[in-house]
Design an enzyme around this catalytic site. Sequence first.
Site, PDB file in Angstrom:
ATOM      1  N   THR A 133       0.913  -1.194  -0.050  1.00 24.10           N
ATOM      2  CA  THR A 133      -0.035   0.151  -0.060  1.00 24.10           C
ATOM      3  C   THR A 133       0.939   1.200  -0.034  1.00 24.10           C
ATOM      4  OG1 THR A 133      -1.859  -1.240   1.342  1.00 24.10           O
ATOM      5  CG2 THR A 133      -1.981   1.206   1.314  1.00 24.10           C
ATOM      6  N   CYS A 278      -2.988  -1.956   9.092  1.00 28.73           N
ATOM      7  CA  CYS A 278      -3.276  -0.935   7.903  1.00 28.73           C
ATOM      8  C   CYS A 278      -3.960   0.057   8.326  1.00 28.73           C
ATOM      9  CB  CYS A 278      -3.960  -1.770   6.890  1.00 28.73           C
ATOM     10  SG  CYS A 278      -2.957  -3.072   6.196  1.00 28.73           S
TER      11      CYS A 278
HETATM   12  P1  NAD Z   1       5.229  -7.536   6.767  1.00 26.94           P
HETATM   13  O1  NAD Z   1       5.950  -6.837   7.704  1.00 26.94           O
HETATM   14  O2  NAD Z   1       4.487  -8.761   7.357  1.00 26.94           O
HETATM   15  O3  NAD Z   1       6.085  -8.154   5.454  1.00 26.94           O
HETATM   16  C1  NAD Z   1       6.992  -7.639   4.851  1.00 26.94           C
HETATM   17  C2  NAD Z   1       8.074  -8.281   4.424  1.00 26.94           C
HETATM   18  O4  NAD Z   1       8.977  -7.757   3.590  1.00 26.94           O
HETATM   19  C3  NAD Z   1       8.899  -8.521   6.002  1.00 26.94           C
HETATM   20  O5  NAD Z   1       9.047  -9.935   5.919  1.00 26.94           O
HETATM   21  C4  NAD Z   1      10.429  -7.734   5.444  1.00 26.94           C
HETATM   22  O6  NAD Z   1      11.280  -8.598   6.007  1.00 26.94           O
HETATM   23  C5  NAD Z   1      10.466  -7.902   4.002  1.00 26.94           C
HETATM   24  N1  NAD Z   1      11.410  -7.070   3.487  1.00 26.94           N
HETATM   25  C6  NAD Z   1      11.414  -5.612   3.608  1.00 26.94           C
HETATM   26  N2  NAD Z   1      12.364  -5.198   2.958  1.00 26.94           N
HETATM   27  C7  NAD Z   1      12.866  -6.074   2.224  1.00 26.94           C
HETATM   28  C8  NAD Z   1      13.803  -5.888   1.157  1.00 26.94           C
HETATM   29  N3  NAD Z   1      14.523  -5.023   0.708  1.00 26.94           N
HETATM   30  N4  NAD Z   1      14.165  -7.044   0.658  1.00 26.94           N
HETATM   31  C9  NAD Z   1      13.369  -8.409   0.928  1.00 26.94           C
HETATM   32  N5  NAD Z   1      12.373  -8.360   1.680  1.00 26.94           N
HETATM   33  C10 NAD Z   1      12.169  -7.213   2.629  1.00 26.94           C
HETATM   34  O7  NAD Z   1       4.029  -6.712   5.805  1.00 26.94           O
HETATM   35  P2  NAD Z   1       2.623  -6.914   5.242  1.00 26.94           P
HETATM   36  O8  NAD Z   1       1.449  -7.064   6.434  1.00 26.94           O
HETATM   37  O9  NAD Z   1       2.743  -8.374   4.257  1.00 26.94           O
HETATM   38  O10 NAD Z   1       2.267  -5.749   4.568  1.00 26.94           O
HETATM   39  C11 NAD Z   1       3.110  -5.605   3.277  1.00 26.94           C
HETATM   40  C12 NAD Z   1       2.494  -4.345   2.661  1.00 26.94           C
HETATM   41  O11 NAD Z   1       1.087  -4.794   2.131  1.00 26.94           O
HETATM   42  C13 NAD Z   1       2.162  -2.970   3.197  1.00 26.94           C
HETATM   43  O12 NAD Z   1       2.589  -1.935   2.414  1.00 26.94           O
HETATM   44  C14 NAD Z   1       0.715  -3.261   3.703  1.00 26.94           C
HETATM   45  O13 NAD Z   1       0.566  -1.779   4.059  1.00 26.94           O
HETATM   46  C15 NAD Z   1       0.162  -3.821   2.524  1.00 26.94           C
HETATM   47  N6  NAD Z   1      -0.836  -4.435   3.118  1.00 26.94           N
HETATM   48  C16 NAD Z   1      -1.188  -5.438   4.266  1.00 26.94           C
HETATM   49  C17 NAD Z   1      -2.434  -6.032   4.404  1.00 26.94           C
HETATM   50  C18 NAD Z   1      -2.429  -6.572   5.714  1.00 26.94           C
HETATM   51  O14 NAD Z   1      -3.395  -7.327   6.110  1.00 26.94           O
HETATM   52  N7  NAD Z   1      -1.323  -7.013   6.290  1.00 26.94           N
HETATM   53  C19 NAD Z   1      -3.262  -5.924   3.766  1.00 26.94           C
HETATM   54  C20 NAD Z   1      -3.241  -5.223   2.565  1.00 26.94           C
HETATM   55  C21 NAD Z   1      -2.222  -4.481   2.129  1.00 26.94           C
HETATM   56  C1  UDX Z   2      -8.112  -4.278   6.535  1.00 28.25           C
HETATM   57  C2  UDX Z   2      -8.983  -4.217   5.417  1.00 28.25           C
HETATM   58  O1  UDX Z   2     -10.333  -4.726   5.718  1.00 28.25           O
HETATM   59  C3  UDX Z   2      -8.450  -4.957   4.203  1.00 28.25           C
HETATM   60  O2  UDX Z   2      -9.248  -4.854   3.279  1.00 28.25           O
HETATM   61  C4  UDX Z   2      -7.189  -4.393   3.800  1.00 28.25           C
HETATM   62  O3  UDX Z   2      -6.528  -5.001   2.832  1.00 28.25           O
HETATM   63  C5  UDX Z   2      -6.254  -4.413   4.990  1.00 28.25           C
HETATM   64  O4  UDX Z   2      -6.961  -3.537   6.119  1.00 28.25           O
HETATM   65  P1  UDX Z   2      -7.458  -6.158   8.282  1.00 28.25           P
HETATM   66  O5  UDX Z   2      -6.651  -5.018   9.132  1.00 28.25           O
HETATM   67  O6  UDX Z   2      -6.834  -7.223   8.127  1.00 28.25           O
HETATM   68  O7  UDX Z   2      -7.692  -5.741   6.998  1.00 28.25           O
HETATM   69  O8  UDX Z   2      -8.713  -6.647   9.190  1.00 28.25           O
HETATM   70  P2  UDX Z   2     -10.179  -5.810   9.465  1.00 28.25           P
HETATM   71  O9  UDX Z   2     -11.031  -6.890   9.167  1.00 28.25           O
HETATM   72  O10 UDX Z   2     -10.296  -4.904   8.317  1.00 28.25           O
HETATM   73  O11 UDX Z   2     -10.325  -5.520  10.716  1.00 28.25           O
HETATM   74  C6  UDX Z   2      -9.599  -4.338  11.040  1.00 28.25           C
HETATM   75  C7  UDX Z   2      -9.846  -3.898  12.641  1.00 28.25           C
HETATM   76  O12 UDX Z   2     -11.315  -3.286  12.741  1.00 28.25           O
HETATM   77  C8  UDX Z   2     -10.027  -5.008  13.619  1.00 28.25           C
HETATM   78  O13 UDX Z   2      -9.325  -4.697  14.836  1.00 28.25           O
HETATM   79  C9  UDX Z   2     -11.148  -5.528  13.803  1.00 28.25           C
HETATM   80  O14 UDX Z   2     -11.543  -6.138  15.067  1.00 28.25           O
HETATM   81  C10 UDX Z   2     -12.095  -3.857  13.544  1.00 28.25           C
HETATM   82  N1  UDX Z   2     -13.469  -3.841  13.258  1.00 28.25           N
HETATM   83  C11 UDX Z   2     -13.769  -4.486  12.022  1.00 28.25           C
HETATM   84  C12 UDX Z   2     -14.311  -3.567  14.102  1.00 28.25           C
HETATM   85  O15 UDX Z   2     -13.859  -3.132  15.267  1.00 28.25           O
HETATM   86  N2  UDX Z   2     -15.541  -3.491  13.759  1.00 28.25           N
HETATM   87  C13 UDX Z   2     -16.183  -4.047  12.698  1.00 28.25           C
HETATM   88  O16 UDX Z   2     -17.267  -3.890  12.371  1.00 28.25           O
HETATM   89  C14 UDX Z   2     -14.867  -4.470  11.682  1.00 28.25           C
END
Ligand code: NAD
Ligand code: UDX
Length: 464
Positions: A133, A278
């Site tokens: 993101t 996020c």
């Molecule tokens: P994360 O921290 O779980 O994973 C990121 C990984 O990237 C880590 O394991 C880290 O070691 C690795 N990394 C960092 N720099 C590196 C490099 N130069 N070379 C190789 N590896 C490297 O993060 P995440 O939760 O997977 O999120 C990743 C991205 O996706 C973020 O921008 C986040 O906002 C977005 N995103 C996350 C979610 C979610 O639910 N977690 C959902 C949608 C989007």
């Molecule tokens: C969110 C977005 O939903 C997802 O589309 C995006 O890619 C990443 O960020 P995530 O953070 O994994 O996903 O979980 P989500 O189900 O959205 O919940 C986020 C937080 O809101 C949690 O702490 C959850 O408990 C809370 N929540 C969610 C509430 O308190 N009430 C609700 O009705 C829904």
Amino acid sequence: MKVKNICCIGAGYVGGPTMSVIAQKCHEIKVTVVDINEERIAQWNDKNTDLLPIYEPGLAEVVEEARGRNLFFSTDVDGAIDEADMIFISVNTPTKTYGIGKGMAADLKYIELCARQIARVAKSDKIVVEKSTLPVRTAAALKSILHYTGNGVNFHILSNPEFLAEGTAIQDLLEGDRVLIGGERDTQESRDAMQALVDVYAHWMKPDQILTTNVWSSELSKLTANAFLAQRVSSINAMSELCEVTDADVSEVARAVGTDSRIGPKFLKASVGFGGSCFQKDILNLVYIAKSYGLKEVADYWEQVIIMNDHQKRRFARNIVQTLFNTVSGKKIAFLGWAFKKDTNDTRESAAIYVADDLLEEKAEIAVFDPKVKPHQMQTDLNFLNTRSQDENAEMLTATDNYYDACKDAHAIAVLTEWDEFKDYDWKKIYDNMRKPAFVFDGRNILNGEDLEKIGFIYRGIGK
Ligand code: NAD
Ligand code: UDX
């Protein structure tokens, strides 16, 4: 243009599950997920899939099916970049903790490092996909780095933000509402690059679920989606406080407004506050972007979502203190749940961390039970706040490996995560072994308050 080799940089909560599903659905594509974190890669390669670095329902089965066939996890980042024709960047983009934009802007240092590494290694044309993101217009910075530091090969940059939610990642990836792909459409080559990514998702998504836009719309849509979702939670949480002083019931209010098809029933669960890696990060980033364009009203509008969420966490802790006769000093409080939501081991920005911190300031003793979070993670989360010494945190907050021990001799129980199993506990047995009066503060409104009160508990839900 047919993609044969995919490399994904970043084996985290997004890279791991997303690439596992792509490998599962696209047998003819070799998918290599790379990371600089050796321990994480070793866990992804562990034969025992209970030891994968991420707990996510259904993930182990997908990994077992594809790993070793066309799904690989490796620390050889250069090798995977060199081999790939499409490279996903899925590294973390946390809130900056230093310098300009500290506490607001997204820290793009990991993104830039990836871009420079791709530019240095690539000896053939590559499609580079932004999966992380990112602030709107990051593709321009990526393009510049790749162009000026590369080896004269062509790079096509696409934005493909990920919409999965943790706890339902596999289901979201397999049956998501849509996939979004943003890219330039001015030349045949750039249209081909976009089509190549469309073709990957077309293995299992219907054509009308694959949306294509210009690259800026795609980048901004991700921030917008998270802002809208978080805004709904803050909106219902604001109403929950009003419900508590007016004898309205927030669950009834949510049902009443959610049946209006224009509003819809989802994401209206009042809670102790949203957490996760996020929502907060992305809204702060949105606020920062708006401010940097001089759009004060836009920035203030979205910042309020965060202000409300912080208030909700704080007032939950305050309510516990006030209800326990204005002191929790030396009292044991049991926490059920530490993860930011059910069905994940992720604790990033979990409300539990902030509620615990406030209660520890009041000198409470906290015992935590979470079915999936490791004890050391709880200490790491608390220590990160830097409120008190690590020794004090370790002394005042302990983790237990069963719920019953956590609740024994407690003055109160606080439900911080909505794990399903909490509903089925032997609540009579728990009650018999607690200090009296025995309180339950249900930060997720998952328990049956009437049944608990029949047992003898004093029950407090959110917005009731
Ligand atoms: P994360 O921290 O779980 O994973 C990121 C990984 O990237 C880590 O394991 C880290 O070691 C690795 N990394 C960092 N720099 C590196 C490099 N130069 N070379 C190789 N590896 C490297 O993060 P995440 O939760 O997977 O999120 C990743 C991205 O996706 C973020 O921008 C986040 O906002 C977005 N995103 C996350 C979610 C979610 O639910 N977690 C959902 C949608 C989007
Ligand atoms: C969110 C977005 O939903 C997802 O589309 C995006 O890619 C990443 O960020 P995530 O953070 O994994 O996903 O979980 P989500 O189900 O959205 O919940 C986020 C937080 O809101 C949690 O702490 C959850 O408990 C809370 N929540 C969610 C509430 O308190 N009430 C609700 O009705 C829904």
